[in-house]
Design a protein around this motif. Structure first.
Motif, mmCIF file in Angstrom:
data_model
loop_
_atom_site.group_PDB
_atom_site.id
_atom_site.type_symbol
_atom_site.label_atom_id
_atom_site.label_comp_id
_atom_site.label_asym_id
_atom_site.label_seq_id
_atom_site.Cartn_x
_atom_site.Cartn_y
_atom_site.Cartn_z
ATOM 1 N N SER A 105 0.801 -1.229 0.000
ATOM 2 C CA SER A 105 0.000 0.000 0.000
ATOM 3 C C SER A 105 0.833 1.278 0.000
ATOM 4 O O SER A 105 0.365 2.299 -0.495
ATOM 5 N N ALA A 133 5.865 3.329 -3.908
ATOM 6 C CA ALA A 133 5.700 4.386 -4.896
ATOM 7 C C ALA A 133 6.078 3.940 -6.301
ATOM 8 O O ALA A 133 5.672 4.568 -7.274
ATOM 9 N N ASP A 134 6.877 2.873 -6.409
ATOM 10 C CA ASP A 134 7.270 2.391 -7.727
ATOM 11 C C ASP A 134 7.697 0.931 -7.644
ATOM 12 O O ASP A 134 7.819 0.361 -6.561
ATOM 13 N N ASP A 182 -4.344 0.121 -16.226
ATOM 14 C CA ASP A 182 -5.349 1.177 -16.372
ATOM 15 C C ASP A 182 -6.369 1.165 -15.241
ATOM 16 O O ASP A 182 -7.011 2.173 -14.966
ATOM 17 N N SER A 221 -5.925 0.298 -11.866
ATOM 18 C CA SER A 221 -5.556 0.596 -10.479
ATOM 19 C C SER A 221 -4.176 1.238 -10.376
ATOM 20 O O SER A 221 -3.334 1.087 -11.262
ATOM 21 N N ARG A 222 -3.986 1.937 -9.266
ATOM 22 C CA ARG A 222 -2.685 2.542 -8.989
ATOM 23 C C ARG A 222 -1.613 1.468 -8.873
ATOM 24 O O ARG A 222 -0.522 1.588 -9.419
ATOM 25 N N LEU A 223 -1.931 0.369 -8.172
ATOM 26 C CA LEU A 223 -0.964 -0.714 -8.000
ATOM 27 C C LEU A 223 -0.641 -1.369 -9.342
ATOM 28 O O LEU A 223 0.517 -1.663 -9.634
ATOM 29 N N LYS A 280 -0.721 0.039 -12.304
ATOM 30 C CA LYS A 280 0.135 0.963 -13.048
ATOM 31 C C LYS A 280 1.561 0.905 -12.527
ATOM 32 O O LYS A 280 2.519 0.890 -13.302
ATOM 33 N N LEU A 281 1.695 0.830 -11.222
ATOM 34 C CA LEU A 281 3.005 0.773 -10.592
ATOM 35 C C LEU A 281 3.755 -0.515 -10.971
ATOM 36 O O LEU A 281 4.945 -0.485 -11.264
ATOM 37 N N GLY A 330 2.912 -0.887 -15.434
ATOM 38 C CA GLY A 330 2.740 0.287 -16.281
ATOM 39 C C GLY A 330 3.879 0.528 -17.243
ATOM 40 O O GLY A 330 3.676 1.050 -18.342
#
Length: 178
Positions: free
Chosen positions: A23, A26-27, A78, A80-82, A84-85, A88
């Protein structure tokens, strides 16, 4: 989006598994650092991320180096944030010779409730990344892609099948039940 992240490491004494909290990352480099922290001396570190019963991502480090990534569907980046991380930056499609062959030898583990219809796999799913990342452990790119495309298999089922094949199924099952 809910997820389950199982880090599986193989050291000199065998396989171990632990759940990771992604959670605050950041990358993808921070995810790799978390994998290294599980067992800094691991010969092989794998991370299975199952998201919303729809997406599976597998990451691999050998001797803590050279991160390799496979995603069951590019759409995860596309959605979720996770996603993409994790995937992506992965641009190459996961390819393997046609998977039209007989899948009977896969004997997938399906935990389906008889009262419910099994979910249908999205025919537009586009696997991306390195589908061959588990080949030396006994799961070829063909088998991994076939499992991901098998109608009715959830990401948890694919993880269970793969982990059983590479020898860490009990460790991941214990982690899931904890």
């Amino acid at each position: 989006m809910s997820y389950f992240a199982a880090a599986v490491t193989r050291g000199r004494s065998g396989w171990t598994a632990s759940e990771l909290d992604l959670s605050d990352v950041a990358d993808v480099d921070q995810v790799a650092d978390l994998m290294r922290d599980v067992d800094p001396d691991a010969l092989v570190s794998l991370l299975f991320i199952e998201a919303d019963d729809a997406y599976l991502t597998v990451l691999r480090l050998d001797d803590g180096e050279d991160l390799r990534v496979f995603g069951s569907d590019a759409a995860y980046a596309d959605d979720s944030r996770l996603g993409k991380l994790l995937i992506g930056d992965v641009t190459e499609p996961a390819t393997e010779a046609a998977i039209d062959g007989d899948l009977d030898d896969l004997e997938p583990v399906v935990a389906a409730d008889d009262d419910e219809d099994p979910p249908v796999v999205d025919p537009t799913a586009t696997p991306i990344g390195d589908a061959d990342l588990l080949a030396d452990l006994g799961v070829s790119a063909h088998k991994l892609l076939a499992l991901c495309a098998t109608d009715g298999l959830l990401p948890a089922d694919v993880t269970a099948e793969v982990c059983q094949a590479i020898g860490c199924g009990d460790e991941v099952e214990e982690l899931r039940e904890a």
